[in-house]
Design an enzyme around this catalytic site. Sequence first.
Site, short mmCIF file in Angstrom:
data_model
loop_
_atom_site.label_atom_id
_atom_site.label_comp_id
_atom_site.label_asym_id
_atom_site.label_seq_id
_atom_site.Cartn_x
_atom_site.Cartn_y
_atom_site.Cartn_z
N HIS A 133 0.83 -1.20 0.00
CA HIS A 133 0.00 0.00 0.00
C HIS A 133 0.87 1.26 0.00
O HIS A 133 1.85 1.35 0.76
CB HIS A 133 -0.93 -0.01 1.22
CG HIS A 133 -1.88 -1.16 1.22
ND1 HIS A 133 -3.19 -1.06 0.79
CD2 HIS A 133 -1.71 -2.45 1.59
CE1 HIS A 133 -3.77 -2.24 0.90
NE2 HIS A 133 -2.89 -3.10 1.38
N HIS A 187 -2.64 -5.07 8.57
CA HIS A 187 -1.64 -4.03 8.28
C HIS A 187 -1.54 -3.11 9.49
O HIS A 187 -1.74 -1.90 9.39
CB HIS A 187 -2.03 -3.26 7.02
CG HIS A 187 -1.87 -4.06 5.76
ND1 HIS A 187 -0.65 -4.26 5.14
CD2 HIS A 187 -2.78 -4.74 5.02
CE1 HIS A 187 -0.81 -5.01 4.07
NE2 HIS A 187 -2.09 -5.33 3.98
N ASN A 211 1.08 -11.71 8.36
CA ASN A 211 1.60 -10.87 7.28
C ASN A 211 1.05 -9.46 7.44
O ASN A 211 -0.16 -9.26 7.56
CB ASN A 211 1.21 -11.43 5.91
CG ASN A 211 1.76 -12.82 5.68
OD1 ASN A 211 1.03 -13.75 5.33
ND2 ASN A 211 3.05 -13.01 5.88
N ASP A 264 -5.34 -13.90 -1.67
CA ASP A 264 -4.86 -12.52 -1.81
C ASP A 264 -4.35 -12.31 -3.23
O ASP A 264 -3.38 -11.59 -3.47
CB ASP A 264 -3.76 -12.22 -0.79
CG ASP A 264 -3.56 -10.73 -0.53
OD1 ASP A 264 -4.25 -9.92 -1.19
OD2 ASP A 264 -2.72 -10.37 0.31
#
Length: 303
Positions: A133, A187, A211, A264
């Site tokens: 991102h 995240h 992750n 994903d």
Amino acid sequence: MIIEAARIFSAGEWLEPGWIEISEAQIHAVGRGKPPRDPDFRTAMTLVPGFIDAHVHGGGGQSFDDPDPDAAGRIATTHLRRGTTTIMASLVTAPLDQLEQHVRRLAPHVRSGDLAGIHLEGPWLSPSHKGAHAPELLRAPARGDVAHLLQAGAGTVRMVTLAPELAGGLDAVRQICSYGAVAAIGHTDASYEQTRAAIQAGATAGTHVFNGMRPIHHRQPGPATALLEDKDVFVELIADGVHLHPAMIRRIFDSPARAVLVTDAMAAADAPEGRYRLGGLDVDVRDGQGPAWPAAAASPAAH
């Protein structure tokens, strides 16, 4: 029509051999052994129910943030060919006005049944664990911004990933849940305590656990530990042999949490190797893999 197969997985058990009776595109009966009449089709293959993927960014060379109005249908068809009958359209971080456009373009595909829903993965994420991102687009969740994107979907935004430690994060969790969407933790640089607070506020999912998260430390257990010890939390995992060590996969499945396998997948899925876009980034896919996003440096307090 009756299909006889060497193996069928149904209702948690293997039928070897087994058969399926289909009428008007619906399964009417499943059985073990020989079918009640001669089958219309025999196969030595293994038959399983259609896969459900709750975290998909694209496939077949296209992404869900492509401006092409037909991209979503093509992506769904790409994954259908591989056995995935139900997918969620995941959107990476982008400017708010662009995210609104993406949501409005995808909403009809949700209503038609091509997609199970829309997943906003950003922009309310931690810069410390940004992954793919764009850091300049990440922000804290302002109440008006959250409402605007959820309302743009008119009920089709089904999941939102955010970092609950950001200013306004817990309020955003409650707001997302009040709209009937799933608040997911991901995240994130949240502590164990902050993650527990988000779960108590209504968060029920962890986005690709381990992750894009603060790592586990013996004095600071972090978000993954908090997620995995809760029996009411669904935790995504990417079990591709790259994102997680097999020991961590076993740890997830041995936990009280509810494990959810996801891909994903990005545009490069089921497409030739080469360069693809993921949000605002160029990604070079070689040997079936994209780059490993650099892990954030551990904070001094973690040592």
